[in-house]
Design an enzyme around this catalytic site. Sequence first.
Site, mmCIF file in Angstrom:
data_model
loop_
_atom_site.group_PDB
_atom_site.id
_atom_site.type_symbol
_atom_site.label_atom_id
_atom_site.label_comp_id
_atom_site.label_asym_id
_atom_site.label_seq_id
_atom_site.Cartn_x
_atom_site.Cartn_y
_atom_site.Cartn_z
ATOM 1 N N SER A 28 0.870 -1.176 0.000
ATOM 2 C CA SER A 28 0.000 0.000 0.000
ATOM 3 C C SER A 28 0.902 1.220 0.000
ATOM 4 O O SER A 28 2.080 1.131 0.364
ATOM 5 C CB SER A 28 -0.852 -0.013 1.265
ATOM 6 O OG SER A 28 -1.463 1.234 1.505
ATOM 7 N N TYR A 41 -2.565 -0.707 10.554
ATOM 8 C CA TYR A 41 -2.516 -1.038 9.127
ATOM 9 C C TYR A 41 -1.201 -0.567 8.530
ATOM 10 O O TYR A 41 -0.527 -1.302 7.797
ATOM 11 C CB TYR A 41 -3.704 -0.383 8.410
ATOM 12 C CG TYR A 41 -3.720 -0.568 6.914
ATOM 13 C CD1 TYR A 41 -4.186 -1.749 6.349
ATOM 14 C CD2 TYR A 41 -3.281 0.441 6.053
ATOM 15 C CE1 TYR A 41 -4.218 -1.930 4.975
ATOM 16 C CE2 TYR A 41 -3.300 0.272 4.681
ATOM 17 C CZ TYR A 41 -3.769 -0.911 4.145
ATOM 18 O OH TYR A 41 -3.793 -1.091 2.788
#
Length: 143
Positions: A28, A41
């Site tokens: 990501s 995350y």
Amino acid sequence: MNLTGTFLTFRAALQDLPPDARLIAIASTASLQGNAAVPAYTAAKHGVLGLVRSVALDIAKQAATCNAICPGFTDTDLAESAISGLMARFDLDRDVAAAKIAAGNPQGRLIAPEEVAQAALYLASPGSKGINGHALTLSGGEI
């Protein structure tokens, strides 16, 4: 789950890795920068990128590669969850919340899942054999 799933998948693949193998993780843009809103995350995605870079060095002599695709917000359930979260937290209507999420991408849009698939196909192709340990961003210039 983000880091654990990647670790377990790579561990299984490394047990019988064929020459010229291509390992590809989905990281990501959060793996490349901090994000105060989602620290767990972000930490997991930083771990994915560290794992990719370590595995890449480990398998390089086998002519195998290991890379990460680092998309920005992609038009998936995760983006929808972020939009819903903004709606609830700040009492925004959906269009305003969606625009705020898309605004992180300088192109002002979400990444299409097909773009991520195309990047994976390239990294799996023979033409990518010199790309190893790389974090390929798909973010319209965010990173």
